[in-house]
Design a protein around this motif. Structure first.
Motif, mmCIF file in Angstrom:
data_model
loop_
_atom_site.group_PDB
_atom_site.id
_atom_site.type_symbol
_atom_site.label_atom_id
_atom_site.label_comp_id
_atom_site.label_asym_id
_atom_site.label_seq_id
_atom_site.Cartn_x
_atom_site.Cartn_y
_atom_site.Cartn_z
ATOM 1 N N TRP A 175 13.238 -54.965 -52.871
ATOM 2 C CA TRP A 175 12.385 -56.164 -52.827
ATOM 3 C C TRP A 175 12.358 -56.841 -54.186
ATOM 4 O O TRP A 175 12.480 -58.069 -54.290
ATOM 5 C CB TRP A 175 10.981 -55.758 -52.374
ATOM 6 C CG TRP A 175 9.967 -56.856 -52.321
ATOM 7 C CD1 TRP A 175 9.095 -57.221 -53.297
ATOM 8 C CD2 TRP A 175 9.695 -57.736 -51.221
ATOM 9 N NE1 TRP A 175 8.296 -58.255 -52.884
ATOM 10 C CE2 TRP A 175 8.644 -58.593 -51.614
ATOM 11 C CE3 TRP A 175 10.230 -57.873 -49.944
ATOM 12 C CZ2 TRP A 175 8.118 -59.567 -50.775
ATOM 13 C CZ3 TRP A 175 9.713 -58.847 -49.107
ATOM 14 C CH2 TRP A 175 8.678 -59.683 -49.510
ATOM 15 N N PHE A 176 12.194 -56.043 -55.253
ATOM 16 C CA PHE A 176 12.110 -56.589 -56.601
ATOM 17 C C PHE A 176 13.362 -57.373 -56.967
ATOM 18 O O PHE A 176 13.292 -58.527 -57.400
ATOM 19 C CB PHE A 176 11.886 -55.454 -57.605
ATOM 20 C CG PHE A 176 11.905 -55.893 -59.044
ATOM 21 C CD1 PHE A 176 10.748 -56.336 -59.663
ATOM 22 C CD2 PHE A 176 13.089 -55.876 -59.790
ATOM 23 C CE1 PHE A 176 10.757 -56.746 -61.003
ATOM 24 C CE2 PHE A 176 13.112 -56.281 -61.108
ATOM 25 C CZ PHE A 176 11.947 -56.722 -61.716
ATOM 26 N N TRP A 177 14.534 -56.762 -56.765
ATOM 27 C CA TRP A 177 15.752 -57.398 -57.243
ATOM 28 C C TRP A 177 16.224 -58.534 -56.343
ATOM 29 O O TRP A 177 16.806 -59.509 -56.824
ATOM 30 C CB TRP A 177 16.865 -56.372 -57.397
ATOM 31 C CG TRP A 177 16.789 -55.658 -58.718
ATOM 32 C CD1 TRP A 177 16.606 -54.337 -58.950
ATOM 33 C CD2 TRP A 177 16.875 -56.280 -60.017
ATOM 34 N NE1 TRP A 177 16.570 -54.072 -60.293
ATOM 35 C CE2 TRP A 177 16.745 -55.242 -60.980
ATOM 36 C CE3 TRP A 177 17.052 -57.586 -60.459
ATOM 37 C CZ2 TRP A 177 16.780 -55.485 -62.351
ATOM 38 C CZ3 TRP A 177 17.085 -57.826 -61.823
ATOM 39 C CH2 TRP A 177 16.952 -56.788 -62.753
ATOM 40 N N LEU A 203 10.366 -53.013 -69.048
ATOM 41 C CA LEU A 203 10.128 -51.883 -68.163
ATOM 42 C C LEU A 203 11.357 -50.974 -68.089
ATOM 43 O O LEU A 203 12.497 -51.422 -68.295
ATOM 44 C CB LEU A 203 9.773 -52.363 -66.763
ATOM 45 C CG LEU A 203 8.366 -52.953 -66.567
ATOM 46 C CD1 LEU A 203 8.204 -53.473 -65.147
ATOM 47 C CD2 LEU A 203 7.297 -51.906 -66.850
ATOM 48 N N ASN A 204 11.117 -49.716 -67.775
ATOM 49 C CA ASN A 204 12.204 -48.744 -67.611
ATOM 50 C C ASN A 204 12.368 -48.348 -66.152
ATOM 51 O O ASN A 204 12.703 -47.201 -65.837
ATOM 52 C CB ASN A 204 11.927 -47.498 -68.465
ATOM 53 C CG ASN A 204 11.996 -47.797 -69.940
ATOM 54 O OD1 ASN A 204 12.852 -48.570 -70.388
ATOM 55 N ND2 ASN A 204 11.106 -47.192 -70.710
ATOM 56 N N ILE A 205 12.128 -49.290 -65.259
ATOM 57 C CA ILE A 205 12.299 -49.038 -63.826
ATOM 58 C C ILE A 205 13.285 -50.066 -63.271
ATOM 59 O O ILE A 205 13.563 -51.088 -63.898
ATOM 60 C CB ILE A 205 10.957 -49.136 -63.068
ATOM 61 C CG1 ILE A 205 10.355 -50.534 -63.236
ATOM 62 C CG2 ILE A 205 9.990 -48.068 -63.534
ATOM 63 C CD1 ILE A 205 9.112 -50.786 -62.392
ATOM 64 N N PHE A 206 13.828 -49.768 -62.094
ATOM 65 C CA PHE A 206 14.708 -50.696 -61.377
ATOM 66 C C PHE A 206 15.908 -51.123 -62.231
ATOM 67 O O PHE A 206 16.377 -52.259 -62.144
ATOM 68 C CB PHE A 206 13.943 -51.942 -60.931
ATOM 69 C CG PHE A 206 12.722 -51.680 -60.121
ATOM 70 C CD1 PHE A 206 12.625 -50.546 -59.328
ATOM 71 C CD2 PHE A 206 11.644 -52.557 -60.148
ATOM 72 C CE1 PHE A 206 11.482 -50.302 -58.571
ATOM 73 C CE2 PHE A 206 10.511 -52.325 -59.389
ATOM 74 C CZ PHE A 206 10.420 -51.194 -58.601
ATOM 75 N N SER A 207 16.369 -50.254 -63.112
ATOM 76 C CA SER A 207 17.520 -50.528 -63.984
ATOM 77 C C SER A 207 17.262 -51.656 -64.962
ATOM 78 O O SER A 207 18.211 -52.235 -65.521
ATOM 79 C CB SER A 207 18.771 -50.861 -63.146
ATOM 80 O OG SER A 207 19.075 -49.803 -62.258
ATOM 81 N N LEU A 208 16.001 -51.977 -65.208
ATOM 82 C CA LEU A 208 15.673 -53.052 -66.144
ATOM 83 C C LEU A 208 16.025 -52.681 -67.573
ATOM 84 O O LEU A 208 16.223 -53.571 -68.421
ATOM 85 C CB LEU A 208 14.176 -53.391 -66.041
ATOM 86 C CG LEU A 208 13.782 -54.229 -64.834
ATOM 87 C CD1 LEU A 208 12.264 -54.226 -64.641
ATOM 88 C CD2 LEU A 208 14.275 -55.656 -64.982
ATOM 89 N N GLU A 209 16.108 -51.384 -67.867
ATOM 90 C CA GLU A 209 16.485 -50.975 -69.213
ATOM 91 C C GLU A 209 17.906 -51.386 -69.556
ATOM 92 O O GLU A 209 18.279 -51.477 -70.732
ATOM 93 C CB GLU A 209 16.322 -49.457 -69.375
ATOM 94 C CG GLU A 209 17.245 -48.619 -68.490
ATOM 95 C CD GLU A 209 16.682 -48.374 -67.102
ATOM 96 O OE1 GLU A 209 17.239 -47.556 -66.359
ATOM 97 O OE2 GLU A 209 15.666 -49.023 -66.763
ATOM 98 N N ASN A 210 18.706 -51.679 -68.519
ATOM 99 C CA ASN A 210 20.093 -52.077 -68.743
ATOM 100 C C ASN A 210 20.290 -53.590 -68.751
ATOM 101 O O ASN A 210 21.003 -54.130 -69.600
ATOM 102 C CB ASN A 210 20.994 -51.455 -67.678
ATOM 103 C CG ASN A 210 20.966 -49.933 -67.703
ATOM 104 O OD1 ASN A 210 20.911 -49.334 -68.774
ATOM 105 N ND2 ASN A 210 20.990 -49.311 -66.537
ATOM 106 N N ILE A 211 19.693 -54.268 -67.784
ATOM 107 C CA ILE A 211 19.938 -55.712 -67.651
ATOM 108 C C ILE A 211 18.664 -56.531 -67.818
ATOM 109 O O ILE A 211 18.686 -57.754 -67.671
ATOM 110 C CB ILE A 211 20.562 -56.030 -66.276
ATOM 111 C CG1 ILE A 211 19.652 -55.531 -65.137
ATOM 112 C CG2 ILE A 211 21.928 -55.412 -66.160
ATOM 113 C CD1 ILE A 211 20.179 -55.869 -63.766
#
Length: 803
Positions: free
Chosen positions: A272-274, A420-428
């Motif tokens: 849902w987030f992405w 944030l460090n969820i939903f792969s946000l730490e990468n992109i």
């Protein structure tokens, strides 16, 4: 008692009344009569603001189909209140604007009927608690918007834009309906409140993700998200009041409402987030980039609307991350993205509504919206310039206007989410602020184009159709009111935040409870923080890019229109049309004989294969009543008549033999002691035979190929095959009766329905609904025939032209 349900129905009631009284009301006053509806509804809804601010909700239910859980239940809470106020408030201003914008020789009664139907449909969407009722109103907005966009139907582009918006939004609506059905399968209820309450039980269900995807498909098509955004620019062919109402404040916000309403159901997960955040960001930057290349002011505003909708959609996506942490104190900070979405939702309706109206004024007064023909209007239209300046600078996020506040909150939300460090946000996640900043720069550039290309520079009188001048004050009042709101909200934002936005937050995040303050203290000055430096960079870069526009605008040649999504849509539609036309021409020969051949062949194949596959063709005739000699004689006569029809070379002989078959059936009814059916069969057969003979003169001549052996053999095979399948079905049904015959139920027709004649009781009582629909179909057919006759006999009439 006046209820929210009745408030939804009032626009529909008014739409029904207008055709009845339009001849008694002057064209000069019909708009003011219609104005009463949205104005009164706005006052009624505004009266609930204090109650909503205290956390109350209002529910009203009218029973509709309670046996399957479909009732007309309205649910007024903080979220639906925002949309209700926008629908009625902006609707009232649009009606005033329409009174002065539309000429008196236009079809004003049609226009206001369509507008009221749309208004009622939108109110039904945002206030409905039952998802089936919501879908009903959802499609009603699509139909009414189609009629409004095609209001100037004599224009080819208006018809094209209406068709395009209808196909895309209705297609998305069908997908949404499938998603709603899946939600019902998972929860056993159509109530949105009950679905939200059961979210913990359905999150692991196999249909959860498909239902989410289908609901989002409906939301994205309605709110013109990438790649479904292509319908909105073409919808700008509608009259400006329609664009200001549907495409800035209401219809395009329906998808956003759907996302906000179902965030408690689907939110908190990575998918849902992405999906929402990603689609929102792509829509925002792609539309803002394309807005700069437009030369038509309404097209520019259309792309800017798509971009702003993408911004709001992305905020709702980012705000859903709060649900990942559950309803905890840690997650409250991430709900601020949703607060910013709601705030910008309101701000966008004010500044974009004002801009649409003032662009309509420019077009109305000088006869063009082409930027290349405009310039120097500030000396002739200073009030319009002031409104445009306020609306454009607010859209660009410049201080002293409400758009600046919500744009700052947008940047804050993007910065918070990116850490944030969820939903792969730490990468992109680091890319999100960059995309937001670039899209904001493009927004600033096209906002400057609206102001400076239209009102500054050289006045090009020779390129204009009319001398530039301010319109009547009545046309200026609605955009002035919206422009004033733009400034007032900037200086007093927390009145809106505390009484309207905060209650809506509680609706989107019901799990936090009334003791958790989800509101945000809106401040005009935050100090020299990162967001302010980003804004300063946006303004400086935007100014530079605008001044150097002619040097870098050639970059748009890298994106030729022939490779656009619009061209893809047109080619796909053309391909489907051509292929379907070819297929249709293959079997639509114009001969009834061929159509009957298709039907019978399909019947033989489908029924015959089913009988063989299921083994249902077994039967036992040992207990049947013996066949009498007289019955055998009648069978032989019918066989002889039927076979003879295949070989006769005269239509008269075929008609007479056909009559023999019909009268023989009547004789069988007499033998089987069914005199009523025998009489009916005799009457029908007599009339049919007489009609055949009466029309004999007009029947086409038999073709030569109808007499050849191949055609006759084909007819024999089809006839024998059809008859054989019918016989096998009848014998199989007689042999394999698994249940008691339903005829015994109808034998009690007198006690159940009070009818002495069982046939009449079946038609008028037991299957009355079916009979009513059959009558309704005949009425529609009769109306169509009558309309065609009237159209043919009409001497004049307005000519439809392709312009």
């Amino acid at each position: 008692m006046f209820t929210v349900n009745l408030a939804i129905m009032i626009p529909f009631i008014a739409a029904l009344i207008i055709p009845l009284v339009h001849k008694k009301v002057s064209r000069s006053y019909i708009g003011w009569v219609v104005f009463i509806v949205p104005a009164a509804l706005f006052v009624y809804l505004a009266s609930f603001i204090p109650s909503m601010a205290e956390g109350n909700t209002i529910v009203h239910t009218w029973n509709w189909i309670p046996s399957i859980g479909i009732n007309f239940t309205s649910y007024l809470d903080g979220l639906s209140m925002i949309f209700g106020l926008l629908i009625t408030g902006v609707g009232a201003l649009v009606v005033i604007y329409s009174i002065y914008y539309l000429d008196h020789d236009e079809m004003l009664y049609h226009f206001y009927v369509y507008l009221l139907i749309f208004m009622g449909g939108m109110l039904g969407v945002v206030f409905s608690d039952n998802i089936m009722v919501l879908y009903l109103f959802w499609e009603m907005t699509s139909i009414s918007s189609f009629l409004l966009i095609a209001f100037w139907y004599h224009r080819k582009q208006s018809r094209y834009g209406a068709q395009k918006s209808f196909l895309i939004t209705v297609g998305g609506g069908f997908a949404m309906l499938a998603g709603f059905i899946m939600l019902y399968v998972m929860t056993g209820t159509f109530s949105i409140r009950e679905i939200i309450a059961s979210v913990d039980d359905i999150s692991a269900h196999a249909l959860f993700i498909p239902a989410m995807a289908l609901v989002l498909l409906g939301a994205f098509t309605k709110s013109a998200q990438f790649p479904f955004h292509i319908w909105l620019p073409d919808a700008m062919e509608a009259p400006t009041p329609v664009s200001a109402y549907l495409h800035s404040a209401t219809m395009v916000k329906a998808g956003i409402y759907l996302v906000a309403r179902f965030t408690p159901v689907f939110g908190g997960g990575e998918i849902w987030f992405w999906i929402i955040t990603g689609v929102g960001f792509i829509t925002m930057i792609w539309a803002s980039f394309n807005a700069i290349r437009q030369t038509d002011l309404k097209a520019l505003l259309a792309y800017s609307t798509v971009s702003q909708l993408g911004l709001i959609m992305s905020l709702f996506g980012m705000g859903s991350a709060a649900l990942y942490f559950g309803y905890s104190a840690e997650s409250v900070v991430y709900t601020q993205a949703t607060f910013a979405a709601l705030f910008h939702l309101v701000n966008h309706s004010t500044f974009k509504g004002a801009l649409f109206m003032v662009i309509g004024i420019v077009d109305h007064e000088v006869g063009t919206r082409d930027i290349r023909r405009l310039g120097g209007l500030i000396s002739f239209m200073p009030i319009s310039f002031t409104i445009t300046l306020i609306g454009s600078f607010s859209m660009a996020g410049v201080p002293l206007f409400n758009g600046f506040l919500s744009k700052e909150m947008f940047l804050t939300a993007v910065l918070n989410i990116s850490k944030l460090n969820i939903f792969s946000l730490e990468n992109i996640g680091a890319m999100l602020p960059v995309i937001a900043w670039v899209a904001s720069v493009f927004t600033f550039v096209y906002s400057m184009i609206i102001v400076f290309k239209t009102f500054f520079g050289k006045y090009k009188e020779e390129k204009l159709e009319h001398q530039a001048d301010e319109p009547k004050m009545g046309m200026l009042i609605p955009p002035i009111i919206l422009a004033v709101l733009v400034v007032v909200i900037f200086f007093f934002p927390n009145i809106l935040g505390n009484y309207v936005l905060s209650p809506a937050m509680s609706s989107i995040y019901p799990g936090f409870g009334p003791n958790v303050d989800l509101g945000v203290e809106i401040e005009q000055w935050h100090g020299f923080n990162t967001e302010l430096w980003m804004t300063i960079g946006i303004i400086i870069t935007g100014i530079v890019l605008y001044l150097l526009l002619k040097y870098w605008k050639g970059i748009f040649r890298l994106f030729p229109r022939r490779f656009s999504f619009n061209r893809l849509y047109d080619n796909a539609l053309l391909f489907i049309e051509n292929r379907t036309t070819n297929i249709t021409n293959m079997y639509m020969t114009g001969y009834l004989r061929d159509y009957l051949t298709y039907i019978f062949l399909f019947f033989i194949g489908a029924a015959g294969i089913t009988l063989i596959y299921t083994g249902a063709f077994t039967f036992d005739v040992s207990n049947d009543v013996p066949v009498s000699m007289f019955e055998l004689i009648m069978v032989v006569i019918m066989l002889g008549a039927g076979i003879s029809i295949l070989f006769v070379k005269s239509r008269l002989a075929a008609v007479l033999l056909y009559g023999v078959l019909g009268f023989a059936i009547a004789v069988f009814f007499v033998i089987f002691r069914a005199p009523d059916l025998a009489l009916t069969q005799l009457v029908v057969e007599t009339i049919t035979t007489v009609l055949f003979l009466a029309c004999f003169y007009f029947l086409p001549e038999w073709k030569k190929e109808e007499h050849d052996g191949r055609t006759k053999m084909t007819n024999i095979i089809i006839s024998v095959g059809t008859g054989l399948v019918f016989i096998l079905i009848a014998l199989g049904v007689q042999h394999g009766q698994l249940f008691e015959s339903i005829s015994r139920y109808f034998e009690d027709a007198y006690e159940l329905a009070g009818g002495m004649n069982i046939v009449n009781a079946i038609l008028g009582d037991f299957r009355a609904f079916d009979t009513m629909l059959e009558v309704f179909v005949l009425v529609i057919a009769g109306m169509g025939v009558f309309s065609l006759i009237k159209l043919k006999s009409r001497k004049g009439g307005r000519k439809i032209e392709d312009q």
